[in-house]
Design an enzyme around this catalytic site. Structure first.
Site, mmCIF file in Angstrom:
data_model
loop_
_atom_site.group_PDB
_atom_site.id
_atom_site.type_symbol
_atom_site.label_atom_id
_atom_site.label_comp_id
_atom_site.label_asym_id
_atom_site.label_seq_id
_atom_site.Cartn_x
_atom_site.Cartn_y
_atom_site.Cartn_z
ATOM 1 N N ILE A 167 58.779 1.772 65.816
ATOM 2 C CA ILE A 167 57.322 1.820 65.565
ATOM 3 C C ILE A 167 56.674 0.435 65.658
ATOM 4 C CG2 ILE A 167 57.108 3.996 64.322
ATOM 5 C CD1 ILE A 167 57.405 2.645 61.731
ATOM 6 N N GLY A 188 58.232 -1.059 59.614
ATOM 7 C CA GLY A 188 58.831 -2.118 60.429
ATOM 8 C C GLY A 188 59.978 -1.681 61.319
ATOM 9 N N GLN A 189 60.262 -0.371 61.353
ATOM 10 C CA GLN A 189 61.391 0.059 62.181
ATOM 11 C C GLN A 189 61.119 -0.241 63.651
ATOM 12 O OE1 GLN A 189 62.869 4.027 61.238
ATOM 13 N NE2 GLN A 189 61.966 3.787 59.214
ATOM 14 N N ARG A 190 62.177 -0.586 64.363
ATOM 15 C CA ARG A 190 62.022 -1.037 65.758
ATOM 16 C C ARG A 190 61.184 -0.065 66.598
ATOM 17 N NH1 ARG A 190 64.600 -4.746 68.902
ATOM 18 N NH2 ARG A 190 66.247 -5.211 67.411
#
Ligand SMILES: Nc1nc2c(ncn2[C@@H]2O[C@H](COP(=O)(O)OP(=O)(O)OP(=O)(O)O)[C@@H](O)[C@H]2O)c(=O)[nH]1
Ligand SMILES: [Mg+2]
Length: 181
Positions: free
Chosen positions: A73, A69-71
């Site tokens: 990716i 969920g990192q921005r």
């Protein structure tokens, strides 16, 4: 008959369900999945990319797609929408400062045509944390975008309500795909 139709028919025949798990980094997606898989939650680390898990839940075979969920990716999320039967969106209820960001991602997903027929479960996770937003508050926010989403509170660390949430999702998908449970 086209290839896509053959794949869809096989999937139905074998009672497979494709479940996509999305949400901001750190929301608890992989920990929820670890609970569903009955694997140790302490071994979970941030997801750089994605992990697919297969879980037998007779008579169904679940394919759980746990996406990071990192921005940086999040732009890849769209690569995983196709053929999704159930979308699980995990919210960190103990991080009110990230709720706006989280709701904006959810709103984008709910407007996505390729996810329009999926059952949607929103998990207000980390209910074990002091000060976590109650499920009613998150339900009210989600209801502004779509009223047919199911919102449930849970704690992926204690396991509270985690299996009930999966049972709800399977039942909802099964009712739609097979007209029976
Ligand atoms: N207290 C508490 N901590 C949780 C809960 N669920 C997850 N965590 C913790 O939150 C952190 C992030 O959990 P992950 O499951 O890795 O989060 P994720 O959504 O998969 O994050 P990305 O893979 O980076 O997208 C870990 O330290 C977990 O132990 C919960 O219900 N309660
Ligand atoms: Mg993860």
């Amino acid at each position: 008959m086209g290839l896509a139709t053959i794949i869809r028919k096989t999937k139905l025949k074998e009672r497979q369900m494709r479940i996509l798990i999305l949400g901001l980094d750190g929301a608890g997606k992989s920990t929820v999945v670890a609970q569903w898989m009955s694997t140790p939650t302490l071994e979970v680390s941030p997801t750089f990319g994605f992990h697919i898990h297969t879980l037998a839940h007779p008579p169904y075979m679940l394919h759980l797609w746990d996406i990071g969920g990192q921005r940086t990716i999040r732009s890849y999320w769209r690569n995983y929408y196709e053929e999704t039967d159930g979308l699980v969106f995990v919210v960190d209820a103990a991080a009110p400062q990230r709720l706006g960001e989280s709701m904006s991602e959810l709103r984008m997903l709910l407007g996505e045509d390729r996810l329009a027929s999926a059952s949607v479960l929103v998990l207000a996770n980390k209910q074990d944390c002091k000060g976590a937003l109650p499920v009613e508050e998150i339900t009210a926010m989600v209801g502004q975008f779509k009223t047919s989403c199911r919102v449930m509170g849970c704690s992926a660390v204690t396991g509270d309500n985690v299996s009930d949430s999966l049972n709800w999702l399977i039942k909802d998908i099964a009712t739609r795909l097979y007209h029976k449970v």
